[in-house]
Design a protein around this motif. Structure first.
Motif, PDB file in Angstrom:
ATOM      1  N   THR B  79     -16.187  -6.811 -24.358  1.00 29.69           N
ATOM      2  CA  THR B  79     -16.121  -6.092 -23.091  1.00 29.69           C
ATOM      3  C   THR B  79     -15.183  -6.781 -22.108  1.00 29.69           C
ATOM      4  OG1 THR B  79     -18.376  -5.325 -23.446  1.00 29.69           O
ATOM      5  CG2 THR B  79     -17.500  -5.152 -21.206  1.00 29.69           C
ATOM      6  N   LEU B  80     -15.275  -8.093 -22.041  1.00 33.87           N
ATOM      7  CA  LEU B  80     -14.384  -8.828 -21.136  1.00 33.87           C
ATOM      8  C   LEU B  80     -12.935  -8.580 -21.521  1.00 33.87           C
ATOM      9  CD1 LEU B  80     -16.274 -12.230 -20.711  1.00 33.87           C
ATOM     10  CD2 LEU B  80     -15.920 -10.459 -18.978  1.00 33.87           C
ATOM     11  N   LYS B  81     -12.695  -8.562 -22.798  1.00 34.01           N
ATOM     12  CA  LYS B  81     -11.326  -8.348 -23.254  1.00 34.01           C
ATOM     13  C   LYS B  81     -10.844  -6.945 -22.905  1.00 34.01           C
ATOM     14  CE  LYS B  81      -8.357  -9.237 -27.209  1.00 34.01           C
ATOM     15  NZ  LYS B  81      -7.378  -8.199 -26.804  1.00 34.01           N
ATOM     16  N   GLN B  82     -11.715  -5.967 -23.134  1.00 34.31           N
ATOM     17  CA  GLN B  82     -11.331  -4.597 -22.833  1.00 34.31           C
ATOM     18  C   GLN B  82     -11.040  -4.416 -21.347  1.00 34.31           C
ATOM     19  OE1 GLN B  82     -14.885  -3.055 -24.474  1.00 34.31           O
ATOM     20  NE2 GLN B  82     -13.998  -2.629 -26.492  1.00 34.31           N
ATOM     21  N   LEU B  83     -11.886  -4.973 -20.508  1.00 32.57           N
ATOM     22  CA  LEU B  83     -11.690  -4.817 -19.070  1.00 32.57           C
ATOM     23  C   LEU B  83     -10.468  -5.589 -18.590  1.00 32.57           C
ATOM     24  CD1 LEU B  83     -15.397  -4.966 -17.833  1.00 32.57           C
ATOM     25  CD2 LEU B  83     -13.945  -2.954 -18.184  1.00 32.57           C
ATOM     26  N   THR B  84     -10.204  -6.689 -19.248  1.00 32.11           N
ATOM     27  CA  THR B  84      -9.004  -7.452 -18.883  1.00 32.11           C
ATOM     28  C   THR B  84      -7.753  -6.682 -19.277  1.00 32.11           C
ATOM     29  OG1 THR B  84     -10.184  -9.544 -19.159  1.00 32.11           O
ATOM     30  CG2 THR B  84      -7.779  -9.633 -19.197  1.00 32.11           C
ATOM     31  N   ASP B  85      -7.773  -6.145 -20.495  1.00 32.24           N
ATOM     32  CA  ASP B  85      -6.629  -5.358 -20.948  1.00 32.24           C
ATOM     33  C   ASP B  85      -6.400  -4.164 -20.034  1.00 32.24           C
ATOM     34  OD1 ASP B  85      -6.288  -7.104 -22.995  1.00 32.24           O
ATOM     35  OD2 ASP B  85      -7.162  -5.825 -24.538  1.00 32.24           O
ATOM     36  N   ALA B  86      -7.497  -3.638 -19.509  1.00 29.66           N
ATOM     37  CA  ALA B  86      -7.381  -2.473 -18.638  1.00 29.66           C
ATOM     38  C   ALA B  86      -6.932  -2.858 -17.232  1.00 29.66           C
ATOM     39  CB  ALA B  86      -8.725  -1.744 -18.571  1.00 29.66           C
ATOM     40  N   GLY B  87      -6.844  -4.149 -16.979  1.00 31.86           N
ATOM     41  CA  GLY B  87      -6.366  -4.589 -15.668  1.00 31.86           C
ATOM     42  C   GLY B  87      -7.454  -4.695 -14.624  1.00 31.86           C
ATOM     43  N   LEU B  88      -8.688  -4.619 -15.032  1.00 26.83           N
ATOM     44  CA  LEU B  88      -9.775  -4.691 -14.055  1.00 26.83           C
ATOM     45  C   LEU B  88     -10.286  -6.109 -13.864  1.00 26.83           C
ATOM     46  CD1 LEU B  88     -11.770  -1.532 -15.135  1.00 26.83           C
ATOM     47  CD2 LEU B  88     -10.172  -1.789 -13.235  1.00 26.83           C
ATOM     48  N   LEU B  89      -9.961  -6.961 -14.798  1.00 24.18           N
ATOM     49  CA  LEU B  89     -10.327  -8.367 -14.670  1.00 24.18           C
ATOM     50  C   LEU B  89      -9.072  -9.192 -14.844  1.00 24.18           C
ATOM     51  CD1 LEU B  89     -13.570  -8.675 -16.856  1.00 24.18           C
ATOM     52  CD2 LEU B  89     -13.411  -8.582 -14.359  1.00 24.18           C
ATOM     53  N   ARG B  90      -9.112 -10.363 -14.285  1.00 29.88           N
ATOM     54  CA  ARG B  90      -7.993 -11.271 -14.427  1.00 29.88           C
ATOM     55  C   ARG B  90      -8.494 -12.547 -15.092  1.00 29.88           C
ATOM     56  NH1 ARG B  90      -4.699 -13.505  -9.276  1.00 29.88           N
ATOM     57  NH2 ARG B  90      -3.752 -15.312 -10.284  1.00 29.88           N
ATOM     58  N   GLN B  91      -7.762 -12.970 -16.084  1.00 27.39           N
ATOM     59  CA  GLN B  91      -8.153 -14.135 -16.852  1.00 27.39           C
ATOM     60  C   GLN B  91      -7.487 -15.360 -16.221  1.00 27.39           C
ATOM     61  OE1 GLN B  91      -7.450 -13.027 -20.845  1.00 27.39           O
ATOM     62  NE2 GLN B  91      -8.494 -14.799 -21.733  1.00 27.39           N
ATOM     63  N   VAL B  92      -8.248 -16.400 -16.009  1.00 28.52           N
ATOM     64  CA  VAL B  92      -7.681 -17.604 -15.408  1.00 28.52           C
ATOM     65  C   VAL B  92      -7.944 -18.808 -16.307  1.00 28.52           C
ATOM     66  CG1 VAL B  92      -7.603 -19.073 -13.366  1.00 28.52           C
ATOM     67  CG2 VAL B  92      -8.144 -16.649 -13.125  1.00 28.52           C
ATOM     68  N   ALA B  93      -6.888 -19.497 -16.654  1.00 30.19           N
ATOM     69  CA  ALA B  93      -7.013 -20.713 -17.457  1.00 30.19           C
ATOM     70  C   ALA B  93      -7.082 -21.903 -16.530  1.00 30.19           C
ATOM     71  CB  ALA B  93      -5.829 -20.848 -18.398  1.00 30.19           C
ATOM     72  N   VAL B  94      -8.088 -22.696 -16.688  1.00 28.22           N
ATOM     73  CA  VAL B  94      -8.315 -23.789 -15.759  1.00 28.22           C
ATOM     74  C   VAL B  94      -8.230 -25.130 -16.468  1.00 28.22           C
ATOM     75  CG1 VAL B  94     -10.235 -24.941 -14.666  1.00 28.22           C
ATOM     76  CG2 VAL B  94      -9.541 -22.691 -13.914  1.00 28.22           C
ATOM     77  N   ASP B  95      -8.872 -25.223 -17.569  1.00 30.73           N
ATOM     78  CA  ASP B  95      -8.709 -26.377 -18.415  1.00 30.73           C
ATOM     79  C   ASP B  95      -8.585 -25.863 -19.837  1.00 30.73           C
ATOM     80  OD1 ASP B  95     -11.253 -25.728 -19.242  1.00 30.73           O
ATOM     81  OD2 ASP B  95     -12.203 -27.207 -17.973  1.00 30.73           O
ATOM     82  N   GLY B  96      -8.452 -26.766 -20.761  1.00 31.99           N
ATOM     83  CA  GLY B  96      -8.164 -26.331 -22.122  1.00 31.99           C
ATOM     84  C   GLY B  96      -9.314 -25.667 -22.837  1.00 31.99           C
ATOM     85  N   SER B  97     -10.467 -25.586 -22.178  1.00 29.40           N
ATOM     86  CA  SER B  97     -11.614 -25.066 -22.912  1.00 29.40           C
ATOM     87  C   SER B  97     -12.024 -23.676 -22.426  1.00 29.40           C
ATOM     88  CB  SER B  97     -12.780 -26.047 -22.851  1.00 29.40           C
ATOM     89  OG  SER B  97     -13.035 -26.414 -21.512  1.00 29.40           O
ATOM     90  N   LYS B  98     -12.900 -23.625 -21.459  1.00 32.17           N
ATOM     91  CA  LYS B  98     -13.432 -22.334 -21.046  1.00 32.17           C
ATOM     92  C   LYS B  98     -12.379 -21.420 -20.413  1.00 32.17           C
ATOM     93  CE  LYS B  98     -17.906 -24.375 -20.232  1.00 32.17           C
ATOM     94  NZ  LYS B  98     -19.029 -24.616 -19.325  1.00 32.17           N
TER      95      LYS B  98
END
Lengths: 155, 155
Positions: B79-98
DNA sequence: TTACGTGCAAATAATTTGCAGTCCC
DNA sequence: GGGACTGCAAATTATTTGCACGTAA
């Protein structure tokens, strides 16, 4: 390629300094209180020789293997961590998976080429960040990471 | 907590709209061509209700379990992936893990509280980035991520 | 010699995938 | 009913750790 040949196990380790722009890797390790083992000398040279400057553990491992340097992935991770803790490498998070290490510790920022999964330095001074916000009570800025993600132009 | 109770499986799913600031989650899913399953309705509500705005898959999973929402981690990731692909969520990389997901899709930047492993929005307009460098030939800017890492003041 | 390092393999952690069973339209 | 969706467990990927053995001071 050239620079690291001098670190092949069968070579005299005392000659490496000239080939490494960072200076004398042996001295660097000594300053950090780390024993100048063959692995660390070789990795130090790969990391601080001119050329590649953004690397993942896996990439460094492959590079080392290509140079016939006998080193394990565990040692790569150990060494990268030690050098990062010592402030000689900078860790950059780009996506949620791989971790990149950058041997440029000056204030600077990065392009990330999404198609090539590659990090590139943005020349210092070509980006200005103004009005840095005041951190919440009790916090201070540890570092600022700006990553400009680039995609290939479709036009 | 309040807002998501309405999505407990035994409740009428048609009443959720009012409790979700994003609007009608059902309509949102429909617009994306996604079936409004119980899981997606519930997750959509958790994600777009006011309150928490930066979340990892694991955090969302725990939150959902706390609300008695029956959902698996695999579905969370989907679901997170689908919503991100749809532009409703933004993915943020903060450290190499989560990987963090942010429900604020406007141009904005983040503080990262290193001690709490927590992301916080920096109010829009309080940071200016000037002189954005020109990307190399053939590339265009996909997005810019600025993360200001904060550590607790030792003084 | 002797503590520090290294390599290997097993352990974690985050995320993805394959597939059988379930649920919307 | 049929295909989309979900859950589970196994697979992957990136990284860390434990421990027997090797090596620099």
């Amino acid at each position: 390629m050239l620079y690291s040949l001098k670190f092949a196990p069968e070579q005299a380790p005392d000659t490496e300094a000239a080939s490494c722009p960072w200076g004398d890797v042996r001295a660097m390790l000594h300053a950090l209180g780390l024993r100048p083992t063959q692995q660390r000398l070789a990795l130090g040279c790969l990391l601080f020789a001119k050329g590649r400057r953004h690397i993942t553990a896996e990439m460094l491992y492959e590079e080392a293997r290509g140079e016939r340097i006998n080193v394990s992935l565990a040692t790569i991770y150990n060494t990268l961590k030690q050098l990062t803790d010592a402030g000689l490498l900078r860790q950059v998070a780009v996506d949620g998976s791989k971790t990149y290490f950058c041997n440029n510790t000056t204030e600077h920022h990065h392009f990330y080429l999404e198609d090539r999964h590659e990090l590139v330095d943005i020349p210092e001074g070509s980006v200005d960040i103004n009005n840095l916000p005041i951190p919440p009570e009790g916090y201070e800025i540890a570092k600022t990471d700006l990553v400009i993600r680039l995609r290939r132009k479709t036009a």
